[in-house]
Design an enzyme around this catalytic site. Structure first.
Site, short mmCIF file in Angstrom:
data_model
loop_
_atom_site.label_atom_id
_atom_site.label_comp_id
_atom_site.label_asym_id
_atom_site.label_seq_id
_atom_site.Cartn_x
_atom_site.Cartn_y
_atom_site.Cartn_z
N ARG A 135 -27.15 25.50 -25.12
CA ARG A 135 -26.91 26.84 -24.73
C ARG A 135 -28.22 27.68 -25.57
O ARG A 135 -28.62 28.78 -24.78
CB ARG A 135 -25.72 27.27 -25.07
N ARG A 184 -13.97 25.78 -27.59
CA ARG A 184 -14.31 25.62 -26.31
C ARG A 184 -15.13 24.43 -26.05
O ARG A 184 -15.97 24.18 -27.13
CB ARG A 184 -15.23 26.82 -26.02
N LYS A 230 -20.89 39.23 -28.67
CA LYS A 230 -20.86 40.37 -27.38
C LYS A 230 -19.46 40.23 -26.96
O LYS A 230 -19.11 41.36 -26.72
CB LYS A 230 -21.85 39.65 -26.35
N ARG A 274 -15.85 29.09 -33.91
CA ARG A 274 -15.00 29.87 -33.16
C ARG A 274 -13.68 29.22 -32.61
O ARG A 274 -13.93 28.06 -32.06
CB ARG A 274 -15.71 30.51 -32.01
N ARG A 278 -28.64 36.92 -17.13
CA ARG A 278 -29.23 35.98 -18.20
C ARG A 278 -30.49 35.67 -18.04
O ARG A 278 -31.15 34.98 -18.67
CB ARG A 278 -28.15 34.73 -18.34
P1 AMP Z 1 -20.57 32.83 -21.85
O1 AMP Z 1 -19.25 32.92 -22.11
O2 AMP Z 1 -21.20 33.94 -21.38
O3 AMP Z 1 -21.31 32.09 -23.06
O4 AMP Z 1 -20.76 31.70 -20.66
C1 AMP Z 1 -20.36 30.30 -20.63
C2 AMP Z 1 -21.11 29.51 -19.61
O5 AMP Z 1 -20.82 29.99 -18.46
C3 AMP Z 1 -22.48 29.60 -19.97
O6 AMP Z 1 -22.99 28.75 -20.79
C4 AMP Z 1 -23.12 29.31 -18.29
O7 AMP Z 1 -22.72 27.73 -18.43
C5 AMP Z 1 -22.21 29.83 -17.61
N1 AMP Z 1 -22.59 31.42 -17.35
C6 AMP Z 1 -21.97 32.43 -17.70
N2 AMP Z 1 -22.82 33.66 -17.24
C7 AMP Z 1 -23.79 33.02 -16.54
C8 AMP Z 1 -24.90 33.53 -16.26
N3 AMP Z 1 -25.19 34.92 -15.92
N4 AMP Z 1 -25.93 32.57 -15.50
C9 AMP Z 1 -25.82 31.44 -15.84
N5 AMP Z 1 -24.70 30.53 -16.33
C10 AMP Z 1 -23.76 31.63 -16.77
#
Ligand code: AMP
Length: 252
Positions: free
Chosen positions: A203, A192, A41, A159, A120
């Protein structure tokens, strides 16, 4: 000279200004990108933001940016949120919703926006629907990127991200020219902490629990556009543009 928008208003909060505002578009694209972590994404958001001149609004990037601010400047909610992120858990709806609501000006960005990593959960989707209605902003579509779980896990564990400019690489499918060094800015590449095996497991579990109801939510509103995310980022991008064309997107 700054040639790229630094997204400061989104990443650092409403008191900051972006260094370079996207060109205002006659018909700004306003899209949500759904899909499991690792489905690509973020990469699609970057490609689409270049194509449509829309701003990439990633909630994950907001938390990663906050991680770089000194602990004594972080709010208590942010410190808790960063702990959740490190473990691969979702941050509470309350914290995420507050963070997005504070940045509602970004929803009016002249270039449009690509929402990545938010919503989410159905609770977040409902809150976003309300916020968009209050702000009188209309969403164009919700892109749902699909890929088998096995492929996703392989993608995530390989990654690598640039510590400086956040460019994303993959040790097999998209390696940097020099191992561990960003092609674009020369910054160091790192894995990361939420791409470590245990965090990936947590996740994926969080995603699986919330994905189906979230998709149903947007399907009922006739907004969901399904896109196969297999192959190269370029192939997925082409599929996205084609899929948008078939959803009456006349501005392409
Ligand atoms: P991402 O880069 O979108 O995978 O987000 C990394 C981390 O940020 C996730 O694993 C969550 O811990 C937190 N996070 C990001 N966006 C959200 C969201 N909309 N709701 C809850 N946690 C979030």
């Amino acid at each position: 000279m700054q040639t790229k928008n630094d997204r400061d208003a989104w990443l650092k909060g409403p008191n900051k200004r972006c260094s370079l505002l996207p060109e205002p578009q006659a018909h700004p694209h306003r899209l949500i990108l759904l899909g499991a972590p690792g489905v690509g994404k973020g990469t699609q958001a970057v490609l689409l933001s270049e194509h449509f001149k829309a701003c990439h609004l990633s909630t994950g990037d907001v938390f990663r940016a906050a991680k770089n601010t000194p602990a004594n400047e972080q709010s208590a909610a942010m410190t808790v949120a960063l702990g959740c992120m490190a473990r691969g858990e979702l941050v509470s709806n309350k914290t995420v919703l507050r963070l997005v609501a504070e940045r509602s000006k970004c929803l009016h960005c002249g270039g449009g926006f690509l929402m990545d990593g938010f919503p989410r959960t159905v609770a977040q989707a409902k809150a976003l629907e309300k916020l968009l209605a209050e702000q009188n902003v209309k969403l164009d579509a919700v892109l749902d990127y699909e890929l088998p779980l096995k492929t996703i896990i392989a993608r995530l564990s390989g990654r690598r991200t640039c510590a400086n400019c956040k460019a994303v690489y993959h040790i097999e499918s998209l390696p940097s020219k020099v191992e561990g060094v960003c092609d674009t800015c020369g910054g160091p590449l790192f894995q990361r902490e939420d791409d470590q095996p245990e965090s990936i497991r947590v996740r994926m579990a969080a995603y699986t629990k919330n994905a189906a109801p979230l998709k149903r939510f947007y399907k009922r509103r006739d907004m969901l556009v399904r896109i196969a995310a297999a192959g190269t980022p370029g192939e997925t991008f082409e599929r996205t543009i084609e899929a948008l064309k078939s959803t009456n997107d006349q501005q392409l």
